[in-house]
Every structure is written in structure tokens, then in C-alpha cells.
Design a protein around this motif. Structure first.
Motif, PDB file in Angstrom:
ATOM      1  N   ALA A   1      49.462  25.592  32.106  1.00 42.16           N
ATOM      2  CA  ALA A   1      49.598  26.931  32.672  1.00 42.16           C
ATOM      3  C   ALA A   1      49.188  26.934  34.135  1.00 42.16           C
ATOM      4  N   GLN A   2      49.717  27.920  34.856  1.00 41.77           N
ATOM      5  CA  GLN A   2      49.258  28.227  36.211  1.00 41.77           C
ATOM      6  C   GLN A   2      48.417  29.494  36.118  1.00 41.77           C
ATOM      7  N   ALA A   3      47.136  29.381  36.457  1.00 45.66           N
ATOM      8  CA  ALA A   3      46.219  30.523  36.373  1.00 45.66           C
ATOM      9  C   ALA A   3      45.724  30.880  37.762  1.00 45.66           C
ATOM     10  N   ASP A   4      45.885  32.146  38.137  1.00 43.51           N
ATOM     11  CA  ASP A   4      45.376  32.662  39.406  1.00 43.51           C
ATOM     12  C   ASP A   4      44.299  33.697  39.095  1.00 43.51           C
ATOM     13  N   ILE A   5      43.106  33.469  39.621  1.00 40.94           N
ATOM     14  CA  ILE A   5      41.973  34.355  39.360  1.00 40.94           C
ATOM     15  C   ILE A   5      41.439  34.872  40.686  1.00 40.94           C
ATOM     16  N   THR A   6      41.298  36.178  40.794  1.00 42.86           N
ATOM     17  CA  THR A   6      40.773  36.802  42.009  1.00 42.86           C
ATOM     18  C   THR A   6      39.541  37.619  41.651  1.00 42.86           C
ATOM     19  N   ASN A   7      38.481  37.453  42.425  1.00 40.74           N
ATOM     20  CA  ASN A   7      37.227  38.165  42.186  1.00 40.74           C
ATOM     21  C   ASN A   7      36.734  38.755  43.499  1.00 40.74           C
ATOM     22  N   GLY A   8      36.602  40.087  43.540  1.00 39.72           N
ATOM     23  CA  GLY A   8      36.013  40.769  44.682  1.00 39.72           C
ATOM     24  C   GLY A   8      34.774  41.522  44.239  1.00 39.72           C
ATOM     25  N   ALA A   9      33.755  41.600  45.111  1.00 41.65           N
ATOM     26  CA  ALA A   9      32.500  42.238  44.717  1.00 41.65           C
ATOM     27  C   ALA A   9      31.812  42.857  45.919  1.00 41.65           C
ATOM     28  N   GLY A  10      31.006  43.879  45.672  1.00 43.07           N
ATOM     29  CA  GLY A  10      30.142  44.477  46.677  1.00 43.07           C
ATOM     30  C   GLY A  10      28.784  44.752  46.068  1.00 43.07           C
TER      31      GLY A  10
ATOM     32  N   LEU B   1      22.290  47.177  43.013  1.00 47.20           N
ATOM     33  CA  LEU B   1      23.492  47.454  42.233  1.00 47.20           C
ATOM     34  C   LEU B   1      24.623  46.584  42.760  1.00 47.20           C
ATOM     35  N   ARG B   2      25.384  46.024  41.848  1.00 44.59           N
ATOM     36  CA  ARG B   2      26.512  45.166  42.191  1.00 44.59           C
ATOM     37  C   ARG B   2      27.713  45.542  41.321  1.00 44.59           C
ATOM     38  N   PHE B   3      28.906  45.434  41.903  1.00 45.47           N
ATOM     39  CA  PHE B   3      30.128  45.638  41.121  1.00 45.47           C
ATOM     40  C   PHE B   3      31.081  44.487  41.392  1.00 45.47           C
ATOM     41  N   ASP B   4      31.591  43.885  40.308  1.00 45.64           N
ATOM     42  CA  ASP B   4      32.578  42.812  40.392  1.00 45.64           C
ATOM     43  C   ASP B   4      33.882  43.262  39.752  1.00 45.64           C
ATOM     44  N   ALA B   5      34.994  43.008  40.438  1.00 46.51           N
ATOM     45  CA  ALA B   5      36.328  43.263  39.911  1.00 46.51           C
ATOM     46  C   ALA B   5      37.076  41.941  39.799  1.00 46.51           C
ATOM     47  N   PHE B   6      37.776  41.746  38.667  1.00 48.25           N
ATOM     48  CA  PHE B   6      38.496  40.501  38.406  1.00 48.25           C
ATOM     49  C   PHE B   6      39.966  40.794  38.089  1.00 48.25           C
ATOM     50  N   ARG B   7      40.815  39.869  38.517  1.00 44.61           N
ATOM     51  CA  ARG B   7      42.238  39.911  38.158  1.00 44.61           C
ATOM     52  C   ARG B   7      42.623  38.528  37.643  1.00 44.61           C
ATOM     53  N   PHE B   8      43.182  38.474  36.417  1.00 49.19           N
ATOM     54  CA  PHE B   8      43.573  37.226  35.780  1.00 49.19           C
ATOM     55  C   PHE B   8      45.094  37.211  35.641  1.00 49.19           C
ATOM     56  N   ASP B   9      45.753  36.290  36.321  1.00 47.76           N
ATOM     57  CA  ASP B   9      47.218  36.188  36.330  1.00 47.76           C
ATOM     58  C   ASP B   9      47.586  34.816  35.763  1.00 47.76           C
ATOM     59  N   LEU B  10      48.303  34.813  34.623  1.00 57.89           N
ATOM     60  CA  LEU B  10      48.624  33.561  33.947  1.00 57.89           C
ATOM     61  C   LEU B  10      50.132  33.402  33.789  1.00 57.89           C
ATOM     62  N   ALA B  11      50.640  32.222  34.182  1.00 61.13           N
ATOM     63  CA  ALA B  11      52.026  31.834  33.916  1.00 61.13           C
ATOM     64  C   ALA B  11      51.979  30.625  32.989  1.00 61.13           C
ATOM     65  N   ASP B  12      52.262  30.852  31.701  1.00 57.30           N
ATOM     66  CA  ASP B  12      52.198  29.788  30.702  1.00 57.30           C
ATOM     67  C   ASP B  12      53.467  28.947  30.774  1.00 57.30           C
TER      68      ASP B  12
ATOM     69  N   GLY C   1      51.054  36.709  31.604  1.00 60.96           N
ATOM     70  CA  GLY C   1      50.726  38.099  31.852  1.00 60.96           C
ATOM     71  C   GLY C   1      49.600  38.254  32.857  1.00 60.96           C
ATOM     72  N   VAL C   2      49.209  39.528  33.072  1.00 59.50           N
ATOM     73  CA  VAL C   2      48.156  39.863  34.028  1.00 59.50           C
ATOM     74  C   VAL C   2      47.167  40.802  33.349  1.00 59.50           C
ATOM     75  N   GLN C   3      45.889  40.515  33.493  1.00 62.03           N
ATOM     76  CA  GLN C   3      44.841  41.381  32.985  1.00 62.03           C
ATOM     77  C   GLN C   3      43.784  41.562  34.071  1.00 62.03           C
ATOM     78  N   SER C   4      42.999  42.618  33.964  1.00 52.79           N
ATOM     79  CA  SER C   4      41.950  42.872  34.942  1.00 52.79           C
ATOM     80  C   SER C   4      40.691  43.343  34.233  1.00 52.79           C
ATOM     81  N   ALA C   5      39.591  43.292  34.956  1.00 49.64           N
ATOM     82  CA  ALA C   5      38.308  43.722  34.401  1.00 49.64           C
ATOM     83  C   ALA C   5      37.343  44.005  35.538  1.00 49.64           C
ATOM     84  N   GLY C   6      36.326  44.812  35.265  1.00 50.51           N
ATOM     85  CA  GLY C   6      35.289  45.102  36.252  1.00 50.51           C
ATOM     86  C   GLY C   6      33.988  45.454  35.562  1.00 50.51           C
ATOM     87  N   ARG C   7      32.864  45.114  36.201  1.00 46.79           N
ATOM     88  CA  ARG C   7      31.560  45.412  35.603  1.00 46.79           C
ATOM     89  C   ARG C   7      30.542  45.784  36.682  1.00 46.79           C
TER      90      ARG C   7
END
Length: 690
Positions: free
Chosen positions: A391-400, A419-430, A438-444
Motif C-alpha cells: 500500500a501507499q500510505a500518506d499520513i499528515t499530522n498538524g498540532a498546536g 493544552l495541546r490539539f493534534d489533527a491526523f489525516r490517513f490516506d491509503l491507496a491499497d 480510502g481517507v480517514q481523519s481524527a483529532g484529540r
């Protein structure tokens, strides 16, 4: 239960008498630069105002130890970290801490490891989430400072920081223009280090090369070859600004013994240094280019900006289960990871006054992106015979993040929050199953809080408490293929205790409670990591350090986990990690041209099955020694003896099902043997002292 040797009992008595941790730091808190103690401990250290150290040890432990393996840096950090080779000699270490097995650094909360601000934990790695293999390109002679954080207490750090942070800072310059080190010893081991660090006006610079080779104690020679190149240029522009460029590249190539069936070793049918599949091993190379800017203001404020780009190529040849799934060709497989990554960090620090209180503000932002070609291939010898996953996996993480510390009551009360916030984007080409793309995202959000109170500056006793929420992501492939699964696990870490510091003696006792929202489990069919149920761990730590005189210092510590289990009924326990980790060290520095250190590390036996208490791994106690003698102004002579008492032990042990050729499948313990007594002799030549 394994028999306790007299030496084992003696070493534990030393640790118990030493009490608990903390540090030698003569500087008292000052109102204009408030510090929140007990967050960090350091080796060689200078702390910033928000990062005071609680454990200070002589830098010679790092600079003069004759390292022959890349995992040995963890052996001198202590801090309750147990690290051991997973397959014999050259693969990345398996890390255990606070009752959790972190695999290679990135699961069960994770231990975040950075070098000069560049994260070493690789997400969605071919060999597992948070893999730390890039540490092979770190040359120990270039280490300037190591900062340790016991938990996720600093808002500066995000993914993989749930069970602590290890931040390694390397030198901008060497104390001598030319440095040569040559060493050799047991198991055909040879290593050389060279650095050139010219004397320039307003500029620090260095170039360094390290090359090493070892066959290890194995019947199938390890053939471990490692080559590293490091370069740095730091330009000071005026009194308050400096710009730096750093480059690091490395390659490593080896065979390995793999994890061996312990029952076959006990029966005498397999040597502990033998191999079931002699084709296991690694091939990897990596390179990182980074730039740094630091700008100081007239009122103590500081801007820090850095950015990096890295490229790595990794192939790992493994065989865990032998002939379990394929009785004809065997179960050997190749893990592949080809990665390009980029990152940037911005940080602003500022001392200030607020409602009569002295404060210190830290705020910033992080960005990290990975583009990864990752795959799993069945193999015979080292030749792929098919494709299990690719697979080709692209992962992006931004935080403040933002963190504020305040000093009240003339420095007696210190309060901190962040206080910290992280946002993630997971992009997978199988590439095998396009429907799995597909593409999924998450934040905490991740809150932080700390407090310490010293009733009187005349009585050097401080009561403290720290809380932090850390995060750890799952494998992008598992996230995209199972959109309903949890994408980011949280670790709520609470620590409270008391610290004492007087003159040359410092001690600390602290209890901890760790609440994990989800544990992680390895899925061997596609090499991914998935989450399972929540867990809890609690226990205590004690540490102590004392300078016996200006030449001799002692430090020691114990981490004891009293319980670690999954929530739910019936009770299932967290397995594959020791519940008792101890360390002790006596260091001699600068006595009549002699330096040296005798160090001990120990773990207890621990369960390998969460439901069956009879399946346990054996513990061990290992002593390491190094001695250095300054022969002349320019020449140092070194001797190192790892595993001084020559004890046989296993570094890592795991419990799973496997099958040998021609036999029936069975669940058994598999283990990696530790090195026997290893003697290394070396010489360092230094020319043109600055």
C-alpha cells in the motif's frame, strides 16, 4: 520463580538504601524563571526554565562508554526503561515501561524519542507502529544532552508520548578540532569514529563518520555492518540569533538469529546462539537534513523554528512461526518500508508577570507528514515469492499547543497547565485490494497540569503532582480498512509524590496511575496494528542520587508496577512486560586521570499470557563496566566489559504458536539470548584542543 542470587540481593539492597530518585542540581528556583520540577530528568544537563532536571549525571557516562550496539544508549538512561534486542544483535530494540510492552516504541502509549527535534518513531512502519530503527544512525560521541520526561506532561510533544519522552540533543561542535576513536573486542567487533570540528569565528561546525562491524556470539555470524555520517554548521548572527543546518545519514546491514523456541534450547536440540532460519536480518539506510533558527529578545523571550526532510529505505527479513502456516516453504516473510517525511516546528517562549505572579509561557505548533510505500511479502531465503499486502500510505499530522507555568508565594508554590490539539489525516491507496483504499481523519485534545509545593526553603522537601494526557495513533492501513475502529488511543497519566534535595543528595518517591483508552495488538496476516480494550496500570517509583565526593557519584532507581490489567470480567492482565525494573550506577570522574562506571540493570520474571499466570519470562540482572585512563594530554585509553559476570540471560521473550519442520504446532516461549561477557578495548586521540 527464579532463584535470587547473592549478587542480585546485594544490588537490590543498594537500591533500597539509596531510596528514590531525584537529582543533584544546586540551583534553587527563581521567581523570574519559574520551573515545575519532577517533570524531567537529564543526563549531562542544562535545563531550560520550564524544564528543570531532577537527575543530573556526569556526561562521561555517554562520552567514554565503548558502545558496540545502537540499543546500549537505553541501558544508561535508566528511568525505568527496559530495552532489549528482539531478534539478536542488529534489529531495533523492544521497549517495556510501566508494565506495558511498547514493541519498538510506538504501541501501548509509546515512548516518544527525538533527535534534535526530529521524531524517530515512524508511524505505519513496515515493521510496526512507531518503529525506532533510525536510531542506528546516532553516533554516541555526538550526544550532548538527553532529556527524559516520565509521562505525557509536556504540551510540546504529541503522538507516541503516552509513557514518556526521550529527547536526544547532539553536539554543534566538538571540544577538539580532530577526534579519532578506534575500538575492538569480542565477537569480531571493530568500530571507528572520526570527527573534524574546525575553529571558526562565530561558527560552530563538525563533520563525523562512524563505522562498525560485529559478528556477535551467534553460530550464524551476524555480519552487522553500520556506517554513519553526521555534519553540522551553526552560525551565530549577533548576540541573540543563530542559524544551524544538520545532516545525518546511515546504513545498516545484518543477519540475525531470530527468536528461538526455548523448549528446544532446554532440550539441548538447539543452541541458544543458533538459528532456525539463518536468512533473517535487515537492510536499511536513512538520511535527514534539518535547519534550525533561534532568535532571542531583549526581555528573555525566545523564538525557535526548525524544519526537516528525511528519506529512508528499510527491508526486514523475519520468520517467527517457522512452518506453522506453510509446512512446505515455511512462514518467512519480508517487511518493506520506503518513506519520505517532512516536518516543521515553531515555538515561542516568554517570561512575564501576571497579577503579581511570575510566569513562563511556552506555545508553538508542529507539522509532520509521511509518504510511505509499505508491504509484506512471503519469501524463501531472501527472495520474495508473492505479495501478502502492499500500500501507499500518506499520513499528515498538524498540532498546536500552549503551556503556562506560574511561581507563587516566593517560589514555594509552582503551578503549571497546558493544552495541546493534534489533527491526523490517513490516506491509503491499497495496491492489492483497491476496495481497501480510502481517507480517514481524527483529532484529540490533550490537557496537562502540574503543581508542586515547598513548605519552606529551609527544608528542601517538595510535594508534587503531575497529570497529562498523551496519544498514540494506530496503523493507517488498519484505520482505513476498519473505519469503525478507534483511530487514536489516549493515555491519562497521573503521578504524585515527594522529592527531597539537600547538598549532594537527592531522592524522590512517586506513585503513578495510568489509564489507557485502548491497547494495541499486532495482526500478523497483514503486519498492521489494531486496537483492543482499555487497560489500567499503577505502581510507584523510587530514585536517588548522591555525590559521595567530587570524584564519585552514585545513582539508583526502582520502578515497581503493582498491577496492570484490562477492564472487564473475567480479569485479563497486561502481559509481556516486567513489573519490576531497577538500575544502579557508581561513577568515577576525573580522579588522577581515571574515569569509570559500574552499572547494574535488573528486571523480574513477568507473565507472557494475560490469562495463564504459569507462562512467565525469566528475569535477569546484568552488570556493565567501563574504565578510562588519560594517558597523555591527547590520548585516552578505554576498557569496557558488558555483562561483567558473564551471566546467561534472555533479552526479550514472547509467547505464541509456532511449528518446527516435521513437528506438530505448539504454543511456546520464544526468546532472544543476551550477549555473554563482552570485552572491548579502545583508544581516543584528540588533537588541537579549542
Amino acid at each position: 520463580m527464579p532463584q535470587r542470587t547473592p549478587m542480585y540481593r546485594f544490588s537490590i539492597c543498594l537500591l533500597t538504601l539509596a531510596a528514590a530518585a531525584a537529582a543533584q542540581d544546586d540551583a534553587k528556583p527563581k521567581d523570574e524563571a519559574p520551573v515545575i520540577p519532577v517533570l524531567h530528568q537529564s543526563v549531562v544537563v542544562q535545563g531550560s526554565p520550564v524544564e528543570v532536571t531532577i537527575d543530573r549525571r556526569n556526561g562521561e557516562v555517554v562520552q567514554k562508554t565503548l558502545f558496540s550496539r545502537d540499543d546500549q544508549i537505553f541501558h544508561i538512561l535508566d528511568a525505568g526503561i527496559n530495552a532489549g534486542q528482539h531478534e539478536g544483535g542488529a534489529k531495533s530494540v523492544e521497549i517495556r515501561r510501566f508494565g506495558f510492552n511498547l514493541d519498538h516504541g510506538g504501541v501501548s502509549g509509546g515512548l516518544k524519542v527525538l533527535t534534535d527535534g526530529v521524531g524517530q518513531n515512524q508511524a505505519t512502519q513496515g515493521h510496526g507502529q512507531g518503529y525506532l530503527g533510525s536510531l542506528k544512525s546516532l553516533s554516541p560521541e555526538l550526544i550532548k544532552e538527553v532529556n527524559l520526561i516520565n509521562g505525557p506532561f509536556s504540551a510540546e510533544y504529541g503522538d507516541f508520548s503516552g509513557l514518556g519522552v526521550v529527547h536526544i540533543l547532539t553536539r554543534d561542535t566538538m571540544p577538539d578540532e580532530l577526534t579519532f576513536r578506534m575500538q575492538g573486542g569480542s565477537y569480531d567487533t571493530a568500530r571507528g569514529f572520526f570527527s573534524y570540528s574546525p575553529t571558526l569565528q562565530n561558527t560552530d561546525a563538525l563533520f563525523a563518520y562512524e563505522g562498525s562491524f560485529s559478528n556477535g556470539p551467534f553460530l550464524n555470524p551476524l555480519g552487522y555492518r553500520r556506517d554513519n555520517v553526521t555534519a553540522n554548521v551553526t552560525q551565530r548572527i549577533g548576540e541573540r540569533r543563530q542559524v544551524a543546518m544538520k545532516f545525518n545519514a546511515g546504513r545498516a546491514d545484518s543477519y540475525s538469529s531470530g527468536q528461538l523456541p526455548v523448549d528446544e534450547i532446554i532440550a539441548g536440540r538447539l543452541s541458544p546462539y543458533g538459528a532456525v532460519n539463518p536468512t533473517n536480518g535487515i537492510k536499511q539506510w536513512n538520511g535527514t537534513l534539518a535547519g534550525y533558527l533561534r532568535q532571542e529578545g531583549e526581555n528573555g523571550q525566545v523564538w525557535k523554528v526548525d524544519a526537516f526532510v528525511g528519506r529512508s529505505l528499510f527491508d526486514h527479513f523475519m520468520d517467527f512461526t517457522f512452518y506453522l502456516n506453510d509446512p512446505v516453504n515455511g512462514d518467512a516473510f519480508q517487511q518493506h518500508d520506503s518513506r519520505l517525511q517532512q516536518g516543521a516546528n515553531v515555538q515561542y517562549l516568554r517570561p512575564h508577570k501576571f497579577l503579581g505572579m511570575t510566569g513562563y509561557l511556552s506555545t508553538g505548533a508542529n507539522f509532520h507528514a509521511n509518504q510511505i510505500n509499505v508491504g509484506l511479502y512471503p519469501r524463501v531465503d531472501r527472495v520474495p515469492t508473492g505479495v501478502a499486502s502492499r500500500a501507499q500510505a500518506d499520513i499528515t499530522n498538524g498540532a498546536g499547543y500552549v503551556q503556562e507555568n506560574f511561581s507563587l508565594l516566593q517560589g514555594k508554590l509552582l503551578l503549571g497547565g497546558g493544552l495541546r490539539f493534534d489533527a491526523f489525516r490517513f490516506d491509503l491507496a491499497d495496491r492489492v485490494d483497491p476496495l481497501g483504499s480510502g481517507v480517514q481523519s481524527a483529532g484529540r485534545w490533550q490537557p496537562k497540569a502540574s503543581a508542586s509545593y515547598t513548605p519552606s526553603h529551609r527544608v528542601p522537601l517538595t510535594v508534587f503532582a503531575n497529570y497529562g494526557r498523551g496519544i498514540s495513533t494506530s496503523d493507517a492501513r488498519a484505520i482505513v480498512k476498519n473505519p469503525q475502529m478507534e483511530r487514536v488511543a489516549t493515555t491519562d497519566f497521573t503521578q504524585a509524590g515527594v522529592a527531597f534535595r539537600s547538598g549532594r543528595f537527592g531522592a524522590q518517591v512517586a506513585g503513578f496511575h495510568i489509564a489507557r483508552s485502548n491497547e494495541q495488538v499486532y495482526i500478523p496476516d497483514d503486519g498492521t496494528i489494531e486496537f483492543k480494550g482499555p487497560s489500567r496500570s499503577y505502581g510507584f517509583e523510587t530514585k536517588a542520587s548522591v555525590e559521595l565526593n567530587r570524584f564519585v557519584a552514585f545513582n539508583g532507581g526502582i520502578t515497581k508496577v503493582t498491577n496492570a490489567f484490562y477492564l472487564g470480567t473475567p480479569r485479563v492482565y497486561v502481559d509481556s512486560a516486567p513489573h519490576f525494573v531497577a538500575n544502579a550506577g557508581v561513577t568515577l570522574s576525573g580522579w588522577r586521570s581515571w574515569s569509570g562506571s559500574l552499572r547494574m540493570r535488573a528486571i523480574d520474571h513477568y507473565r507472557l499470557d494475560g490469562e495463564d499466570a504459569s507462562v512467565v519470562a525469566s528475569g535477569h540482572t546484568v552488570f556493565d563496566l567501563w574504565v578510562s585512563r588519560r594517558v597523555s594530554r591527547n590520548i585516552d585509553f578505554h576498557v569496557g566489559v558488558d555483562n561483567l559476570l558473564g551471566r546467561f540471560y534472555y533479552e526479550t521473550q514472547n509467547y505464541f504458536e509456532s511449528r518446527l519442520q516435521g513437528e506438530e504446532p505448539m504454543a511456546r516461549i520464544h526468546a532472544t539470548p543476551g550477549y555473554g561477557r563482552t570485552i572491548t578495548v579502545g583508544m581516543t586521540l584528540k588533537l588541537r584542543r579549542k
